[in-house]
Every structure is written in C-alpha cells, then in structure tokens.
Enzyme design. Structure first.
Site, mmCIF file in Angstrom:
data_model
loop_
_atom_site.group_PDB
_atom_site.id
_atom_site.type_symbol
_atom_site.label_atom_id
_atom_site.label_comp_id
_atom_site.label_asym_id
_atom_site.label_seq_id
_atom_site.Cartn_x
_atom_site.Cartn_y
_atom_site.Cartn_z
ATOM 1 N N ARG A 178 1.145 -0.903 -0.596
ATOM 2 C CA ARG A 178 -0.014 0.304 0.230
ATOM 3 C C ARG A 178 0.972 1.696 -0.026
ATOM 4 N NH1 ARG A 178 -3.450 -2.601 4.036
ATOM 5 N NH2 ARG A 178 -2.816 -0.466 5.777
ATOM 6 N N ARG A 182 9.144 6.234 -4.207
ATOM 7 C CA ARG A 182 9.022 6.946 -5.864
ATOM 8 C C ARG A 182 10.774 7.883 -5.150
ATOM 9 N NH1 ARG A 182 4.374 10.693 -3.325
ATOM 10 N NH2 ARG A 182 2.639 8.462 -3.934
ATOM 11 N N ARG A 256 -6.390 -6.079 13.793
ATOM 12 C CA ARG A 256 -5.706 -5.293 14.914
ATOM 13 C C ARG A 256 -6.417 -3.951 15.305
ATOM 14 N NH1 ARG A 256 -2.676 -1.633 13.998
ATOM 15 N NH2 ARG A 256 -2.947 -1.334 11.574
ATOM 16 N N ARG A 287 2.138 7.487 15.593
ATOM 17 C CA ARG A 287 1.452 8.702 14.983
ATOM 18 C C ARG A 287 0.743 9.374 15.591
ATOM 19 N NH1 ARG A 287 -1.740 5.893 9.615
ATOM 20 N NH2 ARG A 287 -3.120 5.031 10.458
ATOM 21 N N GLU A 310 -2.215 7.886 18.202
ATOM 22 C CA GLU A 310 -2.031 6.436 18.458
ATOM 23 C C GLU A 310 -1.266 5.392 18.888
ATOM 24 O OE1 GLU A 310 -3.980 6.429 14.156
ATOM 25 O OE2 GLU A 310 -2.645 4.651 13.900
ATOM 26 N N TYR A 358 -9.399 -4.556 4.300
ATOM 27 C CA TYR A 358 -9.690 -3.254 4.041
ATOM 28 C C TYR A 358 -9.938 -2.993 3.480
ATOM 29 C CZ TYR A 358 -7.386 0.848 4.967
ATOM 30 O OH TYR A 358 -7.128 2.413 5.474
ATOM 31 N N ASP A 360 -10.119 0.889 1.699
ATOM 32 C CA ASP A 360 -10.242 2.680 1.613
ATOM 33 C C ASP A 360 -11.771 2.774 1.744
ATOM 34 O OD1 ASP A 360 -8.124 3.543 2.264
ATOM 35 O OD2 ASP A 360 -7.369 3.469 0.400
HETATM 36 P P1 FAD Z 1 -17.426 0.904 9.122
HETATM 37 O O1 FAD Z 1 -17.046 2.383 9.112
HETATM 38 O O2 FAD Z 1 -16.745 0.189 10.402
HETATM 39 O O3 FAD Z 1 -19.099 0.837 9.535
HETATM 40 C C1 FAD Z 1 -19.967 -0.412 9.940
HETATM 41 C C2 FAD Z 1 -21.026 0.279 10.325
HETATM 42 O O4 FAD Z 1 -21.423 -1.277 11.636
HETATM 43 C C3 FAD Z 1 -19.992 0.572 12.338
HETATM 44 O O5 FAD Z 1 -20.587 2.097 12.308
HETATM 45 C C4 FAD Z 1 -20.509 -0.238 12.980
HETATM 46 O O6 FAD Z 1 -20.735 -0.062 14.644
HETATM 47 C C5 FAD Z 1 -21.833 -1.013 12.665
HETATM 48 N N1 FAD Z 1 -22.302 -2.292 12.971
HETATM 49 C C6 FAD Z 1 -21.349 -2.935 13.334
HETATM 50 N N2 FAD Z 1 -21.744 -4.573 14.095
HETATM 51 C C7 FAD Z 1 -23.280 -4.247 14.068
HETATM 52 C C8 FAD Z 1 -24.659 -4.599 15.377
HETATM 53 N N3 FAD Z 1 -23.966 -5.500 14.881
HETATM 54 N N4 FAD Z 1 -25.148 -3.603 15.354
HETATM 55 C C9 FAD Z 1 -25.201 -2.384 14.335
HETATM 56 N N5 FAD Z 1 -24.640 -1.700 13.747
HETATM 57 C C10 FAD Z 1 -23.763 -2.463 13.813
HETATM 58 N N6 FAD Z 1 -10.125 5.576 4.197
HETATM 59 C C11 FAD Z 1 -9.791 5.847 3.483
HETATM 60 O O7 FAD Z 1 -9.936 6.293 2.262
HETATM 61 N N7 FAD Z 1 -8.753 6.726 3.217
HETATM 62 C C12 FAD Z 1 -8.471 6.965 4.611
HETATM 63 O O8 FAD Z 1 -7.566 8.063 5.257
HETATM 64 C C13 FAD Z 1 -8.767 6.159 5.781
HETATM 65 N N8 FAD Z 1 -7.767 6.295 7.170
HETATM 66 C C14 FAD Z 1 -8.181 5.726 7.963
HETATM 67 C C15 FAD Z 1 -7.904 4.999 9.645
HETATM 68 C C16 FAD Z 1 -7.931 4.129 9.883
HETATM 69 C C17 FAD Z 1 -7.437 4.433 11.766
HETATM 70 C C18 FAD Z 1 -9.309 2.867 10.233
HETATM 71 C C19 FAD Z 1 -9.768 2.336 10.203
HETATM 72 C C20 FAD Z 1 -9.903 2.988 8.086
HETATM 73 C C21 FAD Z 1 -9.713 4.318 7.881
HETATM 74 N N9 FAD Z 1 -9.750 3.921 6.318
HETATM 75 C C22 FAD Z 1 -9.542 5.036 5.150
HETATM 76 C C23 FAD Z 1 -10.801 3.392 5.334
HETATM 77 C C24 FAD Z 1 -12.437 3.671 6.066
HETATM 78 O O9 FAD Z 1 -12.229 3.354 7.618
HETATM 79 C C25 FAD Z 1 -13.130 2.457 5.589
HETATM 80 O O10 FAD Z 1 -12.996 2.728 4.202
HETATM 81 C C26 FAD Z 1 -14.614 3.200 5.417
HETATM 82 O O11 FAD Z 1 -15.694 2.477 7.654
HETATM 83 C C27 FAD Z 1 -15.646 1.308 5.341
HETATM 84 O O12 FAD Z 1 -16.626 1.725 5.938
HETATM 85 P P2 FAD Z 1 -18.326 -0.029 6.023
HETATM 86 O O13 FAD Z 1 -18.958 0.657 6.138
HETATM 87 O O14 FAD Z 1 -17.257 -0.577 5.336
HETATM 88 O O15 FAD Z 1 -18.068 0.089 7.401
HETATM 89 N N1 UDP Z 2 5.128 1.839 7.390
HETATM 90 C C1 UDP Z 2 5.777 1.757 7.767
HETATM 91 N N2 UDP Z 2 6.537 3.436 8.302
HETATM 92 C C2 UDP Z 2 5.344 4.364 8.073
HETATM 93 C C3 UDP Z 2 4.280 3.816 7.482
HETATM 94 C C4 UDP Z 2 3.916 2.571 6.635
HETATM 95 O O1 UDP Z 2 6.767 0.942 8.250
HETATM 96 O O2 UDP Z 2 6.155 5.036 8.363
HETATM 97 C C5 UDP Z 2 4.080 0.307 6.916
HETATM 98 C C6 UDP Z 2 3.360 -0.021 7.748
HETATM 99 O O3 UDP Z 2 4.291 -1.618 7.725
HETATM 100 C C7 UDP Z 2 2.377 0.077 7.729
HETATM 101 C C8 UDP Z 2 2.743 -0.499 6.055
HETATM 102 O O4 UDP Z 2 3.286 0.844 5.784
HETATM 103 O O5 UDP Z 2 1.281 -1.009 8.009
HETATM 104 C C9 UDP Z 2 0.768 0.415 5.394
HETATM 105 O O6 UDP Z 2 0.712 1.866 5.723
HETATM 106 P P1 UDP Z 2 -0.391 2.068 5.632
HETATM 107 O O7 UDP Z 2 -0.115 3.404 5.678
HETATM 108 O O8 UDP Z 2 -1.373 2.145 4.854
HETATM 109 O O9 UDP Z 2 -0.837 2.120 7.064
HETATM 110 P P2 UDP Z 2 -2.618 2.951 7.251
HETATM 111 O O10 UDP Z 2 -1.959 3.823 7.873
HETATM 112 O O11 UDP Z 2 -3.629 2.433 6.545
HETATM 113 O O12 UDP Z 2 -1.775 2.001 8.773
#
Ligand code: FAD
Ligand code: UDP
Length: 400
Positions: A178, A182, A256, A287, A310, A358, A360
């Site tokens: 991911r 560059r 995780r 971070r 975090e 996973y 986005d």
């Molecule tokens: P979710 O958003 O998780 O929604 C699922 C919902 O179901 C939740 O609200 C939960 O409460 C509900 N639910 C679960 N079980 C039940 C139940 N039994 N009854 C009722 N409700 C329930 N994507 C990006 O494009 N850019 C980013 O920068 C980015 N950063 C991220 C950073 C982090 C730390 C994480 C974890 C994810 C990130 N993502 C990012 C990914 C993004 O969060 C997901 O793409 C998005 O949340 C997916 O939507 P979803 O509907 O599949 O799941």
């Molecule tokens: N990673 C790393 N150092 C950094 C950023 C990312 O080693 O400063 C590695 C790490 O293994 C991570 C992976 O690159 O799990 C993917 O990074 P990404 O930023 O996509 O992770 P996310 O932000 O989704 O946790």
C-alpha cells in the site's frame, strides 16, 4: 420500533450501509431501516467538532478521501463538495524528520547526501542484492527489495513492529504494497487522480445521504438484539463482523485495533502537519494526528488544537476491529464463514467488517454501488409481491 414493516434492513451506517440505504430509497422507492449500535452515523468515517477546541476531529483516526474512480467521485459529489487538500506525511526517526512515503527527499536525507534518481535506485538495488533473497516471502523481504536495508531499518522495521506487534518476517508482503516508493521529489501520500476533504466534514455527507422519507435511522441498536423481528421476506444488508453474525461458530477472525489518546493544547499549531509517524520502537505510539491541518481553508479562531496519539494492538473480542490481520488461519476461517452464508439467503454481507477486508472509503463506496446494482436491485426491482417470490425461490434453492 417495528422492523418487519421495512423492505430492507441495513446493519451499519458506515459508507457501505449508507450507500445501499440511499440507493434503495432514491432508486427503488423502497423503505429502509438503517441500524447502528453506535450512537452516531458514519461508521469509522464519523467526524465531529471537538468540545474544547472546536476543531473537527475524526474519532476513529484521520480519514483522507482519495480515488481514481470517476463513478465514486461523481456519486459523492451529490452529497458534498471537496477541498483541494493534499495529504503529506512525515516520519520522525532517530531524532530526525523524514518525508513519507519514501521519495527522493527521504533517500537523500537517510543516506546524508544529494542523489540523482539513478544514484538512489542504484544505492537501493545494491542493498537489496546484498540482502540476497530470491523471491519475496514476507513484509521484510518485500520492503528491503523495494527500499533497501538502510531505509527499512530506519523507517519501516520499528514502525511495522509497533503497528502489528508481529515480526515483519511473519507479516504478509501485501501490507507494505500500500505504501508507494518514488524516485522523485513528489511527496504526496496518495497518487490518485482525485483527493480532498469534504467541505462540511464527513458526518454531513452521511446526514445528506440518509435524509430521505423512505429511510429510518435507528442509533444505539445492536442488530442481534432485534434480529428475531426480521422475516425471511426482508432483505438484510449486514456490514458488521461476519464472525459475530455466526456466533463465532468457526472461531474469531484476527483484527488489530488502535487506541487514541486525546490531548488539547493551547497553541494554534502543535506539529505543523496533519499526521506525523514515529518509527522508533522505543516511542510507544505510532503516530500523532492533528486535525486542524486537514482544513487549512477554515478560519480556526481559537489558539487551541486537538491531537490524538495513536497506539496499536491486537483486538480483543470487545474492542473495535480496525485492520484485518489476515493470517492463513484467518483466511481458512473466513472460507468456513462464507460457506455458512448460504443458509441465510436474505442476508447480503458487505463492507470492511462483513467482508473481512481492509477497504478504503472509495472502495467501500464502489463495492456498495456494485452490490446494489448486481445483488440488491435484481431482488428488489419489482413490487413487494415479486420480492416475496424471488425470496421464496431463493429459499427453496438452498440445500437442505
Ligand atoms: P464501517 O465504517 O466500520 O461501518 C460499519 C458500521 O456497522 C459501524 O458503524 C458499526 O458500529 C456498525 N455495526 C457493526 N456491527 C453492528 C451490529 N451488530 N448492529 C448494529 N450496527 C453494527 N479510508 C480512506 O479512504 N482514507 C483514509 O484515510 C482512511 N483512514 C483510515 C484510518 C483508520 C484508522 C481506519 C481503521 C480506517 C481508515 N480508512 C480510510 C478506511 C475507512 O474507515 C473504511 O473504508 C470505511 O469505514 C468502510 O466503511 P464500512 O461501512 O465498510 O464500515
Ligand atoms: N509503514 C511503515 N512506516 C511508515 C508508514 C507505513 O513502516 O511510516 C508500513 C507499515 O508496515 C504499514 C504499511 O506500511 O502497516 C502500510 O502503511 P499505511 O500508511 O497504508 O498504513 P495505515 O495508515 O493504513 O495504517
């Protein structure tokens, strides 16, 4: 609340569930009840104004919207405009700060000299060769093959170890895929054609999507507390964890989770960027997020800022699942759960929890639009009587 009066029940108000609900209501005119066990809409993309600083914070970690999909970009523009924000990340390691993802500026800084793109490639290739792995077997091999030993040891090994609490030699090579590398001074985190932040924040998108007379939103409701009200004639879109749906009959899929420690500081700017990674293993957090930098176009009047530190760890059963670990054992367990879905023909599993992938945001939205078109619409396209026929036919097709 009477669930059996709705054509469709959507479990989860994240992007996957919200898009399906919006499409069912606006395209088919069918009634939808959307449940979430949390007290707010938006799933993990939820954002809110911090009570102390007024800055819009992302409670589940910084979310940057980016996509190459014209379909997804056009679709979201029905609910929001985007700013021209471009994400840039920095990593602190051994007392210095580096540009991330690894680019020519990072390579020059790590090697302590000015390099041309050719010199940087050659330096990395020499280190990769010295590592001497034929074929890529795990995250460490893949990382050293693409960035060499110096950068791996400085910026990747410690961060990855902290993030996954697993030796990088035991992690899948895909994880690092991911992260781009560059050989230019392009320091943007994402290379997608479209990128930006929703002008009024993420929660406003969900509010607009779900604001339809055919959609009823029920918050603070766990699906499993009301599942007995669902009839086989109703369609259920389930975006919760797939293992929980089946009562963990085949075991717990590995996830995780992350913990955020919130701090409010009486300064206008704490760190100068939205996200700074910490690569050293002896720094316990991975971070620091500082949300005000996500919206430089906003007039932030207070000299106050909110940051989240975090911390990453394995999820226990009661924790929020964030990133699928996806070991070979997890994949075998997932296959067993997939086999069990055929006994629930009125349930469609989707989203990152329902598919154990996973995703986005743009991928969750794209997948939901496809699921609507290829699975939901063919089932619901007709009148309620036809819906029953299709459902009944599906039920009778199931093996005894
Ligand atoms: P979710 O958003 O998780 O929604 C699922 C919902 O179901 C939740 O609200 C939960 O409460 C509900 N639910 C679960 N079980 C039940 C139940 N039994 N009854 C009722 N409700 C329930 N994507 C990006 O494009 N850019 C980013 O920068 C980015 N950063 C991220 C950073 C982090 C730390 C994480 C974890 C994810 C990130 N993502 C990012 C990914 C993004 O969060 C997901 O793409 C998005 O949340 C997916 O939507 P979803 O509907 O599949 O799941
Ligand atoms: N990673 C790393 N150092 C950094 C950023 C990312 O080693 O400063 C590695 C790490 O293994 C991570 C992976 O690159 O799990 C993917 O990074 P990404 O930023 O996509 O992770 P996310 O932000 O989704 O946790």
């Amino acid at each position: 609340m009477q669930l059996d009066s709705f054509d469709v029940v959507v479990v989860g108000t994240g992007f996957f569930g919200a898009v399906i609900a919006e499409q069912v209501a606006s395209q088919l005119g069918r009634s939808v009840c959307v449940l979430d066990r949390r007290p707010h809409i938006g799933g993990n993309a939820y954002s809110e104004a911090d009570s102390d600083s007024g800055v819009e914070v992302h409670r589940y970690g910084t979310h940057i919207f980016h996509t190459n999909s014209e379909t997804v970009w056009r679709y979201l523009h029905r609910f929001t405009e985007f700013t021209d924000y471009r994400h840039r990340v920095f990593t602190v390691a051994k007392g210095r700060v580096y540009s991330m993802p690894i680019n020519l500026s990072t390579v020059c800084a790590a090697f302590g000299r000015i390099m041309t793109p050719q010199q940087a490639r050659a330096a990395i290739a020499a280190e990769a060769e010295a590592h001497g792995v034929a074929g890529v077997h795990n995250l460490e091999d893949k990382a050293i093959a693409s960035v060499g030993r110096t950068l791996y040891d400085l910026l990747i090994r410690g961060y990855t170890q902290k993030q996954w609490q697993t030796d990088p030699r035991e992690l899948s090579a895909d994880i690092i895929g991911r992260l781009p590398v560059r050989f230019s001074f392009d320091d943007r985190y994402f290379a997608d054609r479209h990128e930006g932040m929703p002008v009024d924040g993420y929660t406003a998108i969900f509010r607009r999507m779900l604001d339809h007379p055919k959609i009823s939103v029920q918050l603070g409701v766990d699906y499993f507390d009301v599942a007995d009200q669902i009839t086989p004639q109703q369609l259920v879109i389930y975006t919760g964890p797939i293992d929980r749906f089946f009562g963990y009959a085949c075991g717990h899929l590995g996830w995780r989770t992350v913990d955020f420690e919130r701090e409010v500081h009486d300064v206008a700017d704490f760190q100068g960027a939205s996200v700074i990674n910490y690569a050293d293993e002896d720094v316990p957090f991975t971070r620091i997020h500082e949300f005000r930098h996500l919206h430089p176009e906003r007039a932030h009047t207070q000299a106050r800022t909110t940051i989240y530190r975090e911390y990453s760890r394995f999820a226990r059963r009661e924790d929020e699942p964030y990133y699928p670990i996806n070991t070979a054992a997890d994949r075998a367990m997932l296959a067993s759960y997939h086999a069990m879905t055929s006994s629930h023909p009125n349930v469609i599993f989707g989203g990152r929890l329902g598919s154990y992938k996973y995703l986005d945001m743009h991928q969750a939205i794209g997948a939901a639009l496809k699921t609507f078109e290829h699975e939901v619409e063919p089932i619901l396209g007709g009148q309620p009587a036809e819906l029953r026929e299709v459902r009944d036919a599906n039920l009778s097709l199931q093996p005894a």
